[in-house]
Scaffold this motif. Structure first.
Motif, PDB file in Angstrom:
ATOM      1  N   VAL A   1      -6.296   0.234   8.376  1.00 29.13           N
ATOM      2  CA  VAL A   1      -5.209  -0.371   7.602  1.00 29.13           C
ATOM      3  C   VAL A   1      -4.484   0.704   6.785  1.00 29.13           C
ATOM      4  CG1 VAL A   1      -4.675  -1.970   5.698  1.00 29.13           C
ATOM      5  CG2 VAL A   1      -6.262  -2.662   7.499  1.00 29.13           C
ATOM      6  N   LEU A   2      -5.248   1.585   6.174  1.00 29.51           N
ATOM      7  CA  LEU A   2      -4.635   2.673   5.406  1.00 29.51           C
ATOM      8  C   LEU A   2      -3.819   3.609   6.287  1.00 29.51           C
ATOM      9  CD1 LEU A   2      -7.604   3.478   3.004  1.00 29.51           C
ATOM     10  CD2 LEU A   2      -5.472   2.302   2.443  1.00 29.51           C
ATOM     11  N   ARG A   3      -4.328   3.897   7.504  1.00 31.41           N
ATOM     12  CA  ARG A   3      -3.557   4.729   8.431  1.00 31.41           C
ATOM     13  C   ARG A   3      -2.272   4.038   8.835  1.00 31.41           C
ATOM     14  NH1 ARG A   3      -8.489   6.710   9.964  1.00 31.41           N
ATOM     15  NH2 ARG A   3      -9.015   5.027  11.362  1.00 31.41           N
ATOM     16  N   ARG A   4      -2.359   2.741   9.091  1.00 31.18           N
ATOM     17  CA  ARG A   4      -1.136   1.975   9.441  1.00 31.18           C
ATOM     18  C   ARG A   4      -0.138   1.994   8.303  1.00 31.18           C
ATOM     19  NH1 ARG A   4      -2.743  -3.731  10.904  1.00 31.18           N
ATOM     20  NH2 ARG A   4      -0.506  -3.972  11.093  1.00 31.18           N
ATOM     21  N   ALA A   5      -0.615   1.850   7.064  1.00 34.74           N
ATOM     22  CA  ALA A   5       0.284   1.893   5.914  1.00 34.74           C
ATOM     23  C   ALA A   5       0.944   3.262   5.799  1.00 34.74           C
ATOM     24  CB  ALA A   5      -0.477   1.556   4.635  1.00 34.74           C
ATOM     25  N   GLY A   6       0.178   4.315   6.051  1.00 28.62           N
ATOM     26  CA  GLY A   6       0.709   5.660   5.990  1.00 28.62           C
ATOM     27  C   GLY A   6       1.723   5.962   7.082  1.00 28.62           C
TER      28      GLY A   6
ATOM     29  N   LEU B   1       0.835  -1.206   0.000  1.00 32.17           N
ATOM     30  CA  LEU B   1       0.000   0.000   0.000  1.00 32.17           C
ATOM     31  C   LEU B   1       0.868   1.254   0.000  1.00 32.17           C
ATOM     32  CD1 LEU B   1      -2.791  -1.030   2.524  1.00 32.17           C
ATOM     33  CD2 LEU B   1      -3.092  -0.523   0.094  1.00 32.17           C
ATOM     34  N   ARG B   2       1.931   1.228   0.778  1.00 24.67           N
ATOM     35  CA  ARG B   2       2.816   2.394   0.902  1.00 24.67           C
ATOM     36  C   ARG B   2       3.500   2.702  -0.425  1.00 24.67           C
ATOM     37  NH1 ARG B   2       4.623   6.612   1.308  1.00 24.67           N
ATOM     38  NH2 ARG B   2       5.894   7.497   2.954  1.00 24.67           N
ATOM     39  N   ARG B   3       3.837   1.646  -1.180  1.00 26.67           N
ATOM     40  CA  ARG B   3       4.450   1.860  -2.493  1.00 26.67           C
ATOM     41  C   ARG B   3       3.432   2.372  -3.506  1.00 26.67           C
ATOM     42  NH1 ARG B   3       7.137  -3.013  -1.259  1.00 26.67           N
ATOM     43  NH2 ARG B   3       5.725  -4.171  -2.606  1.00 26.67           N
TER      44      ARG B   3
END
Length: 159
Positions: free
Chosen positions: A151-156, A125-127
Motif C-alpha cells: 500500500v505504501l509503495r502504491r501511494a508512493g 498517504l501521499r499528502r
C-alpha cells in the motif's frame, strides 16, 4: 414488542441505505472529534433529538440531504493528517468548516467507482509523506507486513 420490530427494520434499512447503522457512524465521529452528541448534531444541522432517534433506529433515515452530506464530510476529514493528529485546534477547525458549509448533493458526490475510496486513501498517504518516506517505510515493513508495504509503495507511485 412492536417498537422493537420497527427499530430492527429501521436498522436493517440503514444498513442497506448507508452501509451500516447510522448510530455506528455517528458514534465514531463523536469519539474522533471528542464532542458530545448534541454538539455533533449542531455541526450536522440536525436537532439533537432527531439525531438520537436516527442513531437508535427509531427513525430509519436522515431526511435532509445536506445533513447526510455534512456527515460524509466529517467522515472524510477524519482521514486528513491534521484531524488524525488529534490536535484540538485541528478538530475544532474541521467541525467549524463543516458547520459553516452549505453542501449540495449531486450525482458527482456519490462514488460509483469502487476503487475511488482506495485512491482517496492512497492520496491521503501521499499528502502525509514524501515519495522517499513512503518508499523507505515500505522497505522497512516489507519483511513483516508485506501487504502494508505494498500500500505504501502504491501511494508512493501516485503522481
Amino acid at each position: 414488542m412492536e417498537d422493537q420490530k420497527i427499530v430492527q427494520r429501521n436498522l436493517e434499512l440503514q444498513r442497506q441505505w448507508y452501509g451500516e447503522p447510522l448510530g455506528d457512524r455517528v458514534r465514531r465521529l463523536v469519539v474522533a472529534f471528542d464532542v458530545s452528541q448534541a454538539n455533533l448534531a449542531d455541526v450536522l444541522g440536525i436537532s439533537a433529538p432527531m439525531l438520537s432517534q436516527v442513531m437508535s433506529g427509531r427513525r430509519a433515515k436522515i431526511g435532509n440531504p445536506s445533513v447526510l452530506a455534512r456527515l460524509i464530510m466529517l467522515e472524510r476529514k477524519v482521514l486528513t493528517p491534521e484531524v488524525a493528529s488529534g490536535r484540538r485546534e485541528a478538530l475544532q477547525k474541521a467541525l467549524e468548516d463543516v458547520r459553516d458549509s452549505k453542501p449540495t448533493v449531486s450525482r458527482d458526490m456519490l462514488p460509483v467507482d469502487p476503487g475511488r475510496a482506495d485512491r482517496a486513501a492512497l492520496a491521503v498517504l501521499r499528502r502525509a509523506a514524501s515519495v522517499d518516506e513512503l518508499t523507505e517505510a515500505a522497505r522497512l515493513l516489507d519483511g513483516r507486513f508485506p501487504a502494508i508495504a505494498e500500500v505504501l509503495r502504491r501511494a508512493g507511485a501516485l503522481t
